[in-house]
Design an enzyme around this catalytic site. Sequence first.
Site, PDB file in Angstrom:
ATOM      1  N   HIS A  83     -69.636  -7.531  47.457  1.00 20.86           N
ATOM      2  CA  HIS A  83     -69.402  -6.503  48.469  1.00 20.86           C
ATOM      3  C   HIS A  83     -70.311  -5.285  48.275  1.00 20.86           C
ATOM      4  CE1 HIS A  83     -66.927  -6.175  51.901  1.00 20.86           C
ATOM      5  NE2 HIS A  83     -65.887  -5.546  51.420  1.00 20.86           N
ATOM      6  N   ASN A 134     -64.776  -4.577  56.995  1.00 18.38           N
ATOM      7  CA  ASN A 134     -64.003  -3.335  57.006  1.00 18.38           C
ATOM      8  C   ASN A 134     -64.884  -2.094  56.993  1.00 18.38           C
ATOM      9  OD1 ASN A 134     -61.548  -4.687  57.039  1.00 18.38           O
ATOM     10  ND2 ASN A 134     -61.370  -4.722  54.816  1.00 18.38           N
TER      11      ASN A 134
END
Length: 213
Positions: free
Chosen positions: A34, A129
């Site tokens: 990420h 997100n």
Amino acid sequence: MSVFRRAAARRGTAADWLVVGLGNPPERYGGSRHNVGAEATERWASALQCDLAVQRREHARVGEETVGERRVTLACPTTFMNESGRSVGVLVKRHGIVEPSQLVVVHDELDLEPGQVRLKAGGGIAGHNGLASIANQLGTRDFVRLRIGIGKPPRPEAGRKWVLQRPARSEALLIDEALDRAVAGLEVLVRDGIEAAMNVANARRRGPDPHPQ
């Protein structure tokens, strides 16, 4: 008033480009899938000898550099990924970014295999997100995205755990090559624009030499 209109009222010389590399706080999540967006931005900052210093009001580590004739702000939010918009909204205003096309968000992408890089303007959120937070804060999805492939997890339900893990060695080598190509693409982007940068960033990864010496 939109974030971009408020940025237009900024005093002083504005940046031509704002490059934001997404990730979670590196103290805990450094090296995870990420965090490849932040890693690419850090790598470019290092190549430019540009220090990224913590700016608490901007919720980010921030540096400024001139590349060619362009003023570039590089930033890595210090927030968690799902709060990236809180940082980007402030960065846009403080650095005088008046058009979404001046904002480049560098991020991980599940829909690309490790080693792949894709540069594009605008697009969807695809469940990311960080992108969702930024789009909600800015009220637009029209910013530029530099997507770095991390591949899909073996099972769809394992997505959250997958992105927070470090890649296996074979994947890490591919991602490392992709980070170099992302940096090259960013350099061309701020100097020559998105069409020229696509030719660099989106180029297919070269395979092994079939006739080694």
